[in-house]
Design an enzyme around this catalytic site. Structure first.
Site, short mmCIF file in Angstrom:
data_model
loop_
_atom_site.label_atom_id
_atom_site.label_comp_id
_atom_site.label_asym_id
_atom_site.label_seq_id
_atom_site.Cartn_x
_atom_site.Cartn_y
_atom_site.Cartn_z
N GLY A 235 -2.53 4.08 -2.43
CA GLY A 235 -3.86 3.48 -2.37
C GLY A 235 -3.78 2.12 -1.73
O GLY A 235 -2.85 1.82 -0.98
N SER A 236 -4.74 1.28 -2.06
CA SER A 236 -4.84 -0.01 -1.37
C SER A 236 -3.82 -1.02 -1.91
O SER A 236 -3.36 -0.92 -3.05
CB SER A 236 -6.25 -0.57 -1.56
OG SER A 236 -6.48 -0.78 -2.93
N THR A 237 -3.50 -1.99 -1.07
CA THR A 237 -2.55 -3.03 -1.46
C THR A 237 -3.09 -3.81 -2.67
O THR A 237 -2.34 -4.15 -3.59
CB THR A 237 -2.29 -3.97 -0.27
OG1 THR A 237 -1.77 -3.17 0.80
CG2 THR A 237 -1.30 -5.06 -0.61
N THR A 239 -5.02 -2.81 -5.14
CA THR A 239 -4.83 -2.06 -6.39
C THR A 239 -3.34 -1.98 -6.72
O THR A 239 -2.96 -2.09 -7.90
CB THR A 239 -5.44 -0.65 -6.27
OG1 THR A 239 -6.80 -0.77 -5.89
CG2 THR A 239 -5.35 0.11 -7.58
N GLY A 240 -2.50 -1.82 -5.71
CA GLY A 240 -1.04 -1.78 -5.94
C GLY A 240 -0.55 -3.04 -6.66
O GLY A 240 0.28 -2.96 -7.57
N GLU A 257 2.83 3.26 -2.39
CA GLU A 257 2.54 3.53 -0.97
C GLU A 257 1.16 2.93 -0.70
O GLU A 257 0.15 3.49 -1.12
CB GLU A 257 2.51 5.04 -0.70
CG GLU A 257 3.80 5.77 -1.00
CD GLU A 257 4.88 5.51 0.05
OE1 GLU A 257 4.64 4.78 1.03
OE2 GLU A 257 5.99 6.06 -0.13
N CYS A 291 -3.25 6.42 5.97
CA CYS A 291 -2.54 5.15 5.73
C CYS A 291 -1.78 4.73 6.97
O CYS A 291 -1.85 3.58 7.38
CB CYS A 291 -1.62 5.30 4.54
SG CYS A 291 -0.59 6.76 4.64
P1 NAD Z 1 -7.81 2.41 -4.07
O1 NAD Z 1 -6.65 1.51 -4.25
O2 NAD Z 1 -9.17 1.85 -4.18
O3 NAD Z 1 -7.76 3.63 -5.10
C1 NAD Z 1 -6.65 4.47 -5.22
C2 NAD Z 1 -6.58 5.00 -6.64
O4 NAD Z 1 -6.35 3.92 -7.54
C3 NAD Z 1 -7.83 5.71 -7.13
O5 NAD Z 1 -7.44 6.84 -7.90
C4 NAD Z 1 -8.48 4.66 -8.01
O6 NAD Z 1 -9.32 5.20 -9.02
C5 NAD Z 1 -7.28 3.99 -8.62
N1 NAD Z 1 -7.51 2.64 -9.13
C6 NAD Z 1 -8.52 1.78 -8.83
N2 NAD Z 1 -8.37 0.61 -9.50
C7 NAD Z 1 -7.24 0.73 -10.23
C8 NAD Z 1 -6.52 -0.14 -11.11
N3 NAD Z 1 -6.96 -1.37 -11.38
N4 NAD Z 1 -5.37 0.31 -11.66
C9 NAD Z 1 -4.90 1.54 -11.36
N5 NAD Z 1 -5.53 2.41 -10.55
C10 NAD Z 1 -6.69 2.01 -9.99
O7 NAD Z 1 -7.58 3.10 -2.65
P2 NAD Z 1 -8.51 4.14 -1.90
O8 NAD Z 1 -9.71 3.38 -1.41
O9 NAD Z 1 -8.70 5.35 -2.73
O10 NAD Z 1 -7.57 4.56 -0.66
C11 NAD Z 1 -7.55 3.86 0.54
C12 NAD Z 1 -6.34 2.95 0.64
O11 NAD Z 1 -5.15 3.67 0.37
C13 NAD Z 1 -6.13 2.38 2.03
O12 NAD Z 1 -5.81 1.01 1.93
C14 NAD Z 1 -4.95 3.15 2.58
O13 NAD Z 1 -4.24 2.50 3.59
C15 NAD Z 1 -4.16 3.40 1.36
N6 NAD Z 1 -3.29 4.57 1.53
C16 NAD Z 1 -1.95 4.38 1.64
C17 NAD Z 1 -1.11 5.46 1.84
C18 NAD Z 1 0.37 5.28 1.97
O14 NAD Z 1 1.10 6.26 1.85
N7 NAD Z 1 0.86 4.11 2.19
C19 NAD Z 1 -1.65 6.74 1.90
C20 NAD Z 1 -3.02 6.89 1.76
C21 NAD Z 1 -3.83 5.79 1.57
#
Ligand code: NAD
Length: 484
Positions: A235-237, A239-240, A257, A291
Site C-alpha cells: 500500500g502507500s508509504t 500507511t506503511g 511493499e 506500484c
Molecule cells: P493504502 O495505504 O491507503 O491502503 C492499503 C491498505 O491498508 C488497505 O487495506 C487499507 O484499508 C489499509 N490501511 C489503511 N490505513 C491503515 C492503517 N492505519 N493501518 C493499517 N492498515 C491501514 O493504499 P491504497 O490506496 O490501497 O494503494 C495504493 C498505494 O499502494 C500506492 O501508493 C501504491 O504505489 C502502493 N502499492 C505498492 C505496491 C508495491 O508492491 N510496492 C503494490 C501496489 C500498491
C-alpha cells in the site's frame, strides 16, 4: 465463541453480502459496505465491516491452527499450495468477472483474466519452493544446523489495485512456510478476496486462512495485535509508516511493499517508435494504478518531440470503456479519490504552463473515467512529477545532459522500479548502475515473475517478495548447535 452471525453469502435483502471467513466458517455482519462498480457506480455487492471482536476471533483461530499446520509434513503443505493454485484456475472465470466489476480493470487485455492467471501461477511456484536445512558446521567440535521456522500468524493487508494477485503474493508463501494467515483486503475491492478466500478454504484446514474486511482502523488493530507475529503490507508509504509504528509493540516482522514514483530515462540514439508501445504498457498497465508503473519519463532533447508523437499515436488507438466490454483496453480509475487526484495533478501542470498532448479532461457520464493523458514541457517541482499520480497521466520531461536525468531520477525519496531505454544495452547498463531502485529495467518496465525477488529501497519499502528470499521472509532462523 462470540455472538456474531455465521451464515452463507445471502443478505437479508438488497445486495448480496460476501462473507468473511473465520476459522473456516462464513461470517457476515450487520454493518456493511456497498461496493460500487467504478465503471457505472452501480452496487456490485456488499462487504462485511468487521469489529475488533471478529478480528480477535480470526487471530485466535489462526493461532490455534498454526501449531498443527507447522507440524504437517512438508509434502502435504506443498500439496495444499498446489491445490490452492488449482482452485483459482477452476474458478478463474467467476473471480475475473468479479474483479473487473469491483476494480474496473478490463476483463481481457492485461486485466482481470491476466491477474487471476498470475495469482494461480504465483501460488503454483510457491508450492515448489524448498526450505532446506543448511549445515553450517559438522566436525569433531560440533554439528550446527540452520533451520527455517514459521513466524506464527501472518497478518496481510492489501491495496485495491491488484487485489487478488497481491493477496496470493502474501498468503501462499506464508502458508507454504507453515504460518497461518489473517488477510484484510482494501475496503475499495474486498469482494474478490472474500470470494477467493472462501474458495481456498475448501482445500485448507479450518483456521489456516482467515479473511476479515473493514477500513483502515482494522488494519491499525492488526498492526498492533499481539497475536500477530508478522505483517505483510502492500500500500502507500504513509500507511506503511503507521504500520511500522504500531507493529513495535511485539516486534512484528515486517514486509512493506510501498509506493513508488518510477523514472524511465530514454537515452539519445533510441528509436522512439520502437519503444513507444513498451513505454505505454510500462506506464499504463492497470490504468497506471500499479506500484511499479513508469510514472516519470525523461527523454533526451534530440528525440523529445518524436517520442511525444509516437506515444500520442499509441494512446489514441487504445479504446476506453467498461472493462466487461471485450474491446476495452483502458477502464475507469478504481475510485473517485484517485480520479480526483489525477485530475488535480494534471490541472496543476496545465496552470503552470505544461502542454497537454492528449487527454486532460475527465470523461463525461457515469464512472471514474479519466482518459490517458500525456503532459509535455513539464519539470521537477511540478506536482505531477514529484508526487505519485497512480493513474492515467504521464509527465514527459525533456533533458539535455544524462547526468541531470540520473540526478532527477534519484531525486525523490522512493526507489521501487526504474528503467533505461537505449539502442545500446551496454550504455543503458552504465546508467542503470547509477539509478537508485529495487529493480532497474532495460528497454522494458514493470515486468515481474515469481522467481525474481521484488521490493523497493528508500521510501518504497522494506524486504522483498517472490523467489526464495520472499519465502524466507515468512520465517525466522533457528539454529541447532550440537556439541560432539
Ligand atoms: P493504502 O495505504 O491507503 O491502503 C492499503 C491498505 O491498508 C488497505 O487495506 C487499507 O484499508 C489499509 N490501511 C489503511 N490505513 C491503515 C492503517 N492505519 N493501518 C493499517 N492498515 C491501514 O493504499 P491504497 O490506496 O490501497 O494503494 C495504493 C498505494 O499502494 C500506492 O501508493 C501504491 O504505489 C502502493 N502499492 C505498492 C505496491 C508495491 O508492491 N510496492 C503494490 C501496489 C500498491
Amino acid at each position: 465463541m462470540f455472538g456474531f452471525k455465521k451464515k452463507s453469502a445471502e443478505s437479508d435483502g438488497g445486495a448480496k453480502m460476501y462473507p468473511m471467513t473465520i476459522n473456516g466458517q462464513p461470517v457476515v455482519t450487520e454493518a456493511g459496505d456497498d461496493v460500487p462498480n467504478p465503471a457505472n457506480g452501480e452496487t456490485v455487492a456488499r462487504a462485511p465491516i468487521c469489529t475488533a471482536q471478529h478480528l480477535d476471533e480470526a487471530v485466535a483461530a489462526a493461532k490455534r491452527a498454526q501449531g498443527a499446520w507447522a507440524a504437517t509434513p512438508d509434502a502435504e503443505r506443498r500439496e495444499a499450495c498446489r491445490q490452492m493454485a488449482g482452485v483459482i484456475t477452476e474458478n478463474a472465470a467467476e473471480l475475473a468477472e468479479l474483479l473487473t466489476r469491483e476494480q474496473g480493470k478490463p476483463l481481457k487485455t492485461m486485466g482481470a483474466e491476466f491477474e487471476v492467471g498470475g495469482a494461480a501461477a504465483w501460488a503454483g511456484y510457491a508450492a515448489d519452493l524448498e526450505m532446506p536445512v543448511k549445515i553450517l558446521q559438522d566436525d569433531e567440535a560440533a554439528r550446527i544446523e540452520q533451520h527455517r521456522v514459521p513466524v506464527g500468524v501472518v497478518g496481510s493487508i492489501t491495496p485495491w489495485n491488484w487485489p487478488l494477485m497481491i493477496a496470493i503474493w502474501h498468503i501462499v508463501p506464508a502458508i507454504r512456510a507453515g504460518n497461518t494467515v489473517v488477510i484484510k483486503p482494501s475496503p475499495n475491492t474486498p469482494l474478490s478476496t472474500l470470494r477467493m478466500v472462501e474458495l481456498l478454504n475448501t482445500v485448507l484446514p479450518a483456521g489456516v486462512l482467515n479473511c476479515v474486511t473493514g477500513h483502515g482502523e482494522i488494519g491499525g488493530l492488526m498492526s498492533a495485535h499481539t497475536g500477530i507475529n508478522k505483517i505483510v503490507f502492500t500500500g502507500s508509504t504513509a500507511t506503511g509508516k503507521k504500520i511500522m509504528q504500531s507493529a513495535a509493540g511485539n516486534l512484528k516482522r515486517l514486509t512493506l511493499e510501498l509506493g513508488g514514483n518510477d523514472a524511465g530515462i530514454v537515452l539519445p540514439g533510441t528509436d522512439p517508435k520502437a519503444i513507444a508501445e513498451g513505454v505505454f504498457w510500462g506506464a499504463f498497465l492497470n490504468m497506471g494504478q500499479t506500484c511499479a508503473a513508469l510514472k516519470r519519463l525523461y527523454v533526451h532533447t534530440s528525440i523529445y518531440d518524436e517520442m511525444c508523437a509516437a506515444l500520442v499515436d499509441i494512446v489514441n488507438a487504445m479504446p476506453m470503456g467498461n472493462g466487461l466490454e471485450e474491446a476495452t483496453v483502458i477502464g475507469p480509475l478504481q475510485n473517485e479519490m484517485q480520479l480526483n487526484k489525477v485530475a488535480e495533478l494534471v490541472e496543476d501542470a496545465r496552470k503552470n504552463g505544461a502542454r497537454i498532448l492528449t487527454g486532460g479532461e475527465r470523461a463525461n457520464g457515469a464512472g471514474n473515467f479519466y482518459p490517458v493523458t500525456l503532459v509535455a514541457d513539464i519539470q521537477a517541482g511540478a506536482r505531477l512529477v514529484d508526487e505519485e499520480q497512480f493513474g492515467t497521466a504521464l509527465p514527459i520531461i525533456r533533458y539535455e545532459d544524462v547526468e541531470d536525468a540520473i540526478a532527477q531520477a534519484n531525486g525523490l525519496d522512493v526507489g521501487l522500479g526504474a528503467s533505461v531505454w537505449a539502442s545500446d544495452v551496454d550504455e543503458a547498463r552504465k546508467v542503470a548502475a547509477r539509478v537508485e531502485a529495487g529493480t532497474v529495467y532495460i528497454n522494458q518496465h514493470g515486468q515481474i515473475a515469481p522467481h525474481v525477488p521484488f521490493g523497493g529501497i528508500k521510501g518504497s519499502g522494506i524486504g522483498v517478495e517472490f523467489g526464495q528470499e520472499g519465502l524466507e521472509a515468512n520465517t525466522d532462523i533457528k539454529v541447532y548447535n550440537i556439541a560432539k
